[in-house]
Design an enzyme around this catalytic site. Structure first.
Site, short mmCIF file in Angstrom:
data_model
loop_
_atom_site.label_atom_id
_atom_site.label_comp_id
_atom_site.label_asym_id
_atom_site.label_seq_id
_atom_site.Cartn_x
_atom_site.Cartn_y
_atom_site.Cartn_z
N THR A 27 29.65 43.82 40.30
CA THR A 27 28.66 44.74 40.86
C THR A 27 29.29 46.12 41.03
OG1 THR A 27 27.30 43.08 41.89
CG2 THR A 27 27.36 45.23 42.99
N HIS A 177 23.14 33.30 38.70
CA HIS A 177 24.14 33.48 39.77
C HIS A 177 23.88 32.43 40.85
CE1 HIS A 177 27.07 35.08 42.33
NE2 HIS A 177 26.78 36.36 42.30
N ASN A 180 28.88 32.28 45.29
CA ASN A 180 29.25 33.33 46.26
C ASN A 180 28.32 33.50 47.44
OD1 ASN A 180 31.17 33.56 44.32
ND2 ASN A 180 30.70 35.65 43.70
N TYR A 182 25.04 33.34 47.76
CA TYR A 182 23.70 33.91 47.58
C TYR A 182 22.66 32.79 47.50
CZ TYR A 182 26.49 38.09 47.07
OH TYR A 182 27.40 39.10 47.30
N ARG A 229 26.71 30.00 37.26
CA ARG A 229 27.95 30.19 38.03
C ARG A 229 27.79 29.47 39.37
NH1 ARG A 229 31.58 35.71 39.36
NH2 ARG A 229 33.43 34.64 38.56
N ASN A 237 30.44 34.65 52.46
CA ASN A 237 29.11 34.56 53.09
C ASN A 237 28.72 33.11 53.41
OD1 ASN A 237 28.51 37.35 52.90
ND2 ASN A 237 27.89 37.09 50.78
N ARG A 320 38.60 42.24 38.12
CA ARG A 320 39.18 43.52 38.51
C ARG A 320 40.04 44.17 37.42
NH1 ARG A 320 40.70 40.72 44.08
NH2 ARG A 320 40.71 39.01 42.56
C1 FNR Z 1 32.83 40.85 42.01
N1 FNR Z 1 32.48 39.53 41.71
C2 FNR Z 1 31.17 39.25 41.38
N2 FNR Z 1 30.80 37.97 41.06
C3 FNR Z 1 29.53 37.72 40.65
O1 FNR Z 1 29.23 36.56 40.35
N3 FNR Z 1 28.62 38.71 40.54
C4 FNR Z 1 28.90 40.01 40.84
O2 FNR Z 1 28.04 40.91 40.71
C5 FNR Z 1 30.20 40.29 41.32
N4 FNR Z 1 30.56 41.56 41.69
C6 FNR Z 1 31.85 41.86 42.00
C7 FNR Z 1 32.22 43.20 42.25
C8 FNR Z 1 33.56 43.52 42.50
C9 FNR Z 1 33.92 44.94 42.75
C10 FNR Z 1 34.53 42.50 42.50
C11 FNR Z 1 35.98 42.84 42.73
C12 FNR Z 1 34.17 41.19 42.27
C13 FNR Z 1 33.51 38.48 41.55
C14 FNR Z 1 34.14 38.56 40.16
O3 FNR Z 1 33.20 38.18 39.16
C15 FNR Z 1 35.38 37.66 40.00
O4 FNR Z 1 35.03 36.32 40.25
C16 FNR Z 1 36.52 38.06 40.95
O5 FNR Z 1 36.75 39.46 40.88
C17 FNR Z 1 37.81 37.31 40.62
O6 FNR Z 1 38.29 37.63 39.34
P1 FNR Z 1 39.53 38.67 39.14
O7 FNR Z 1 39.05 40.01 39.60
O8 FNR Z 1 40.65 38.17 39.99
O9 FNR Z 1 39.83 38.62 37.67
#
Ligand code: FNR
Length: 350
Positions: A27, A177, A180, A182, A229, A237, A320
């Site tokens: 996001t 989705h 997390n 939601y 997912r 949350n 990231r």
């Molecule tokens: C996320 N993550 C995330 N997951 C998801 O399912 N939908 C989303 O829109 C988001 N948005 C989001 C924004 C930001 C800024 C971060 C840092 C993370 C989680 C992401 O998909 C992922 O699972 C984690 O970031 C872990 O992976 P990395 O970053 O360690 O490779």
């Protein structure tokens, strides 16, 4: 050392990925005030088209799904047209992209609902979360209304319509989705689901809504273009409950019967362990689900490649580091150093 990341993979004999690296959904809150994707977003995604598959940032399916500012939607013609520009740009750059379909449930805020006339936050049960909307801290979370039977039927239809809209917008498929904390995940955990009807209390009941969404979408756009997912480990949350394990055992057994494009783990750090899952989320899912699994969560190219070699999962999603390195795939292939991610990078699309 990371060679296995660069193998092509075909999902269900339908969608061929140029490598095993997925861009995780991230996001970025960069849509305009009508939640239409912008030209900058097309540039941002096209720069990352070397990924085997991009999963878009979470995209809201209808106005009352929104819990964060400027998150893009897929429910108006303008939003669909905006996404067409993004998907065209990714395809022209040789990539593939799925839309991640999102309803935040009790993490929504009625501040965002203006366009719909709806004023109530919906969730499985009237159990709120502590806290407030990121970047809009004056908006504290509200106690949701327990969603009615008729509203559940409407929501399933709205998920299915959003999936059809995604295909119209040129996406190669969708990822539901379900992770997390939601809406879908809220049905799957005892912390947020206290229902006493056919959507609560037992594993079968608690999985009913998530499976109904999966089935409605696969009926509409095909299972080959549908992914999910999930977060069996409650870490965001959500509070965990040892009884959650049985819900996921049931859900994953039912998903095994469906030929989804892939199942994607939702976790920030796959080193986290959960007592009731017997350890890591990835190990738990691998032990009960045999089809294509996407791992994620603080992996480096080396640790991700090793996990695939050890058959812990099949594809690696990178979050990231993909923000910090648009050319992540090239850098890894060529053994170049990666730029380190920092939260300040979220202020602009690069
Ligand atoms: C996320 N993550 C995330 N997951 C998801 O399912 N939908 C989303 O829109 C988001 N948005 C989001 C924004 C930001 C800024 C971060 C840092 C993370 C989680 C992401 O998909 C992922 O699972 C984690 O970031 C872990 O992976 P990395 O970053 O360690 O490779």
């Amino acid at each position: 050392m990371t060679d296995n990341l660069f193998q092509t993979v075909t999902l269900n004999e339908t969608i061929t990925l140029q490598n095993r690296i997925l861009m995780a959904p991230l996001t970025r809150s960069m849509a305009d005030e009508k939640l239409v994707p912008t030209q900058a977003m097309a540039v941002y995604y096209a720069r990352r088209a070397e990924a085997g598959l991009i999963i878009s940032e979470a995209v809201i399916i209808r106005p009352d799904a929104q819990g964060y500012p400027n998150t893009p939607g897929l429910f108006t013609p303008a939003q669909i047209n905006g996404w067409k520009v993004v998907t065209d740009a990714v395809h022209q750059a040789g990539g593939k992209i799925f839309a991640q379909l999102w309803h935040t449930g009790r993490v929504a805020h009625s501040h965002f609902f203006d366009q719909s006339g709806s004023t109530q936050v919906l969730a499985p049960s009237a159990v709120g979360v502590e806290g407030s909307v990121p970047r809009m801290r004056e908006l504290t979370y509200q106690v949701p209304k327990a969603i009615s039977h008729d509203e559940i039927i409407q929501l399933i239809a709205d998920y299915s319509q959003a999936a059809a809209n995604a295909i119209d917008a040129g996406f190669d498929g969708v990822e539901i989705h379900g992770a997390n904390g939601y809406l879908i995940d809220q049905f799957l955990h005892y912390d947020s689901n206290r229902r006493t009807d056919e959507y609560g209390q037992t594993a079968e009941n608690m999985a009913r809504f998530p499976l109904a969404v999966v089935d409605a979408i696969t009926a509409r756009i095909g299972s080959d273009r549908t992914a999910l997912r999930v977060s069996p480990g409650a870490y965001f949350n959500m509070n965990g409950d040892s009884k959650d394990r049985a819900v996921f055992d049931y859900l994953l057994a039912k998903l095994e019967e469906r030929d989804l494009a892939f199942l994607h783990i939702g976790i920030f750090d796959d080193a986290m362990e959960f007592d009731y899952l017997g350890g890591r989320v990835s190990s738990y899912i691998r032990s009960v689900y045999s089809k294509t699994l996407v791992g994620v969560g603080s992996y480096s190219p080396e640790t991700g490649s090793k996990a695939i070699a050890e058959d812990k999962f099949d594809l690696l999603a990178i979050g990231r580091p993909f923000i910090a390195n648009p050319d992540y795939v090239t850098r890894v292939r060529e053994g170049k150093e990666l730029v380190e991610y920092s939260a300040e990078m979220l202020a602009s699309l690069l």
